[in-house]
Design an enzyme around this catalytic site. Structure first.
Site, PDB file in Angstrom:
ATOM      1  N   GLU A  78      83.331 -19.643  97.684  1.00 26.88           N
ATOM      2  CA  GLU A  78      84.697 -19.172  97.948  1.00 26.88           C
ATOM      3  C   GLU A  78      85.241 -19.806  99.227  1.00 26.88           C
ATOM      4  O   GLU A  78      86.406 -20.181  99.309  1.00 26.88           O
ATOM      5  CB  GLU A  78      84.699 -17.640  98.040  1.00 26.88           C
ATOM      6  N   GLU A 108      77.829 -12.835  91.809  1.00 29.05           N
ATOM      7  CA  GLU A 108      78.131 -11.431  92.095  1.00 29.05           C
ATOM      8  C   GLU A 108      77.787 -10.457  90.972  1.00 29.05           C
ATOM      9  O   GLU A 108      77.234  -9.386  91.242  1.00 29.05           O
ATOM     10  CB  GLU A 108      79.611 -11.274  92.503  1.00 29.05           C
TER      11      GLU A 108
END
Ligand code: NAD
Length: 673
Positions: free
Chosen positions: A497, A519
């Protein structure tokens, strides 16, 4: 063949001395350089030492095969790449020689005389002395620019800390080269100025002294002092056990005696060490499973003194200017495997730390209380411990995240320091762009610190937590100056990210496991823009499976889908700086993240999410699909909100607990299947 990198070629390595540490140093070189065709020669004057060294290297490789660290044929090749010999002539073409013989100046002088006569004129000469300064070791060498101390730590093939100790005549270009070279071969080098014992030996040996003095004072016996020091300082093993393992008693006896006059009078060889050296026996420490008993008063009396000595020593070392807080903090953690001192002082309070040191100094004549500690305690502020480093290379700032033990994982401190660094870069008129990278070769950023994620208690707290770190990524994205991400290793979760918030991404070539948004394995969704920036960058169809199945892709695949702009074989940082300048001059165009809503194809690819939680997957799909209909800014906010909603599911707890208990390899047993 050779390792040609950073402007030099290493063709053959020589290690002199096949005692306790020489074979381990050689093994580390061979493990990292055999594939480049760089042979390693170990020279000793004793055939018996060579035989023992070779046997040790062979059995370490056999163990590494058992533990699946290396495949059998790799292990064979690594071992065969090493030659153990009494013939110095085999070093005639070695252009990097490191000496690990007796800790005696006359022996080191003789060895380097011989090397000067035997090796190429430009060969690098390094000594693995634990104390002696390069100015004295290399006194008689004509070209002192090529001479340096590289201080390894036990066990040298696995311990990642090395101290790079440059002398007053060492060529700064060689120092720069070796810092890069050692990072490249998997070490965490710290640059230390020339002073007796550098930083590492002073602390390693000083802790043995501090523990020994509690015994001489009648507060504890060896087993107790060893166990209490281990517990109080969070050490892998206690100071006496460490000396048994490294075979270090005689070297420490000599080291502490010299430190007495060279550093501060408190340092000296205590009587129990003199006796132990005379006996030639190891310390009588507790066996692995053996419990050591002591009462709480004994614990307090011994641990207070050991902490006082520890904090006092590290502050004196930093005050001397040979190293700094950030380097020492990292090095003691990874190298001496103990709780880092400045963070520990922050946790107990710097004032309390000062009191421990002050009390220790009052009881121990010749122990110095550093001025920096007095000042810090008086300020009421914690120590500032850098984990993000900025170094300017002309018009480009190089920003490096360094937390090697957790593969540069992101925590609050990293975000805080990144914010400060990037605000300064934004304001700095001399700087036109930046390179963002991570320390080492294994990871750019392994993700967010899971412990930190697990601390979030309510959806609102978790949402605010995401928005806070997201603001740092937004700062990078909207800096007004190009930021190229040099992905020196894998980028998982928050790492990817962060990379996507940069203007362009380049990566070390050939990474099989490179980028992932793992995640869902933890029962959460990405919370720092993954669900928004990835579809905007590579298109919804390609982003869809990467986000939902949590599987990693390789650097070659990342290049294929245009997630990264280049795979680099040579010096990644150099190429990243070129990219910044190419972007500045308009020679290349880099993909822009669309700020507006993006189209969602009517049919998206099927994704097999295997054991992953259906509940979390439905939240994830919502963040991706609803976010696509919004502006980037709104989408990012939506993602943070949905991230918070994960806290309302049972699967988040299950995922987090499983990860913290079993690590990333074991699948969580989610409820919603
Ligand atoms: N043991 C450790 O964990 C450790 C850690 C860091 C640094 N060091 C430093 O590394 C060096 C070696 O330490 P060690 O514990 O391995 O010592 P050691 O005594 O176990 O081994 C030294 C070896 O050097 C050989 N030797 C002596 N003179 C030689 C010569 N002229 N040419 C070739 N070989 C020669 C000896 O035969 C012996 O095998 C020392 O300077 C020590 O301070 C050791």
């Amino acid at each position: 063949m050779a390792l040609t990198m950073f402007g030099r070629a290493i063709r053959k390595i020589g290690v002199i001395g096949s005692g306790n540490i020489g074979p381990d140093i050689a093994l580390h070189f061979s493990q990292n350089l055999y594939a480049h065709g760089v042979p390693v020669v170990v020279v000793d004057i004793l055939q018996a030492a060579l035989d023992a060294g070779s046997k040790k290297a062979e059995s370490k490789m056999a163990k590494a095969v058992e533990k699946s660290v290396f495949k059998k044929d790799e292990a064979n090749a690594i071992f065969k790449n090493m030659l153990f010999t009494t013939d110095y002539g085999k070093l005639s073409d070695a252009n990097f020689v490191i000496e690990a013989a007796f800790e005696r100046m006359d022996v080191k002088h003789k060895i380097f005389d011989q090397c000067q006569a035997t090796c190429p004129k430009t060969a690098i000469f390094a000594s693995n002395s634990s104390h002696m300064v390069p100015e004295e070791i290399f006194q008689k060498i004509e070209n002192k620019g090529r001479c340096i101390v590289i201080h390894y730590f036990f066990p040298a093939e696995r311990n990642i800390w090395v101290e790079v100790v440059s002398g007053k005549d060492t060529d700064p270009a060689l120092v720069e080269y070796l810092m890069k070279f050692y990072e490249f071969i998997g070490k965490a080098p710290t640059l230390v100025k020339s002073r007796y014992g550098y930083a590492g030996s002073v602390i390693f040996e000083g802790l043995l002294l501090a523990a020994a003095l509690t015994i001489e004072k009648g507060l504890a016996n060896v087993k107790q002092a060893d166990a209490i020091a281990q517990k109080a300082l969070g050490m892998g093993v206690g100071p006496f056990t460490a000396h048994n393992l490294a075979g270090g008693n005689p070297i420490t006896q000599q080291g502490l005696s010299e430190m007495h006059t060279k550093l501060m009078p408190w340092y000296r060889s205590p009587k129990i060490l003199d006796d132990q050296v005379k006996s030639g026996k190891p310390w009588e420490t507790a066996g692995k499973e053996e419990g050591v008993e002591y009462n709480p008063e004994t614990y307090e009396a011994v641990s207070n003194r050991i902490m006082g000595a520890y904090f006092g020593m590290v502050c004196e070392i930093v005050e001397s200017g040979i190293t700094n807080i950030g380097d020492l903090e990292m090095a003691l953690d990874v190298g001496l495997v103990m709780t880092s001192p400045f963070g520990m002082m922050n946790r107990i309070g710097v004032k309390k730390a000062f009191e421990l040191v002050d009390a220790y100094a009052k009881e121990n004549p010749g122990f110095k209380v550093a001025e920096i500690l007095k000042k810090q305690a008086a300020s009421g502020q914690p120590w500032k411990i850098p984990v993000v480093f900025r170094e300017d290379k002309g018009n480009v700032a190089l920003v490096k995240i360094r937390r090697p033990k957790v593969l540069n994982a992101l925590n609050e401190e990293v975000f805080k320091q990144l914010r400060e660094v990037f605000i300064n870069i934004q304001k700095d008129p001399k700087i036109q762009g930046a390179v963002l990278t991570g320390f080492g070769t294994r990871a750019f950023v392994s993700g967010a610190d899971i412990g930190m994620l697990a601390l979030q208690k309510t959806p609102e707290e978790a949402e605010a937590f995401c928005l806070k770190s997201l603001s740092v990524l937004n700062l990078i994205e909207n800096l007004g100056k190009p930021v190229v991400c040099a992905m020196n290793g894998l980028a998982f979760g928050g790492g990817n990210e962060m990379a996507m918030a940069c203007s362009a991404r380049i990566a070390k070539k050939g990474q099989k496991v490179f980028v992932a948004q793992p995640e869902p394995r933890l029962g959460i969704i990405p919370g720092n823009g993954g669900t928004q920036r990835l579809p905007r960058l590579i298109g919804m169809e390609k982003a869809w499976p990467i986000l939902r199945n949590a599987n990693p892709i390789s650097s070659a695949q990342a290049k294929e889908i245009d997630l990264i702009q280049e795979e680099v074989e040579g010096d990644l940082i150099e190429v990243a700086i070129e990219w910044v300048n190419k972007i500045l001059s308009g020679k290349v165009r880099v993909p822009q993240i669309k700020k507006d809503p993006i189209p969602v194809p009517s049919k998206l690819p099927e994704v097999d999410i295997g054991h992953l939680s259906r509940k979390i997957d439905s939240l994830l799909q919502r963040a991706i699909l609803e976010g696509a209909k919004m502006t980037l800014e709104e989408g990012l906010k939506l993602e943070a909100k949905i991230f918070g909603e994960c806290l309302l599911t049972q699967d988040m707890r299950i995922g987090m607990d499983n990860f913290l208990k079993n690590g990333p390899r074991v699948n969580a047993n989610f409820v919603h299947k």
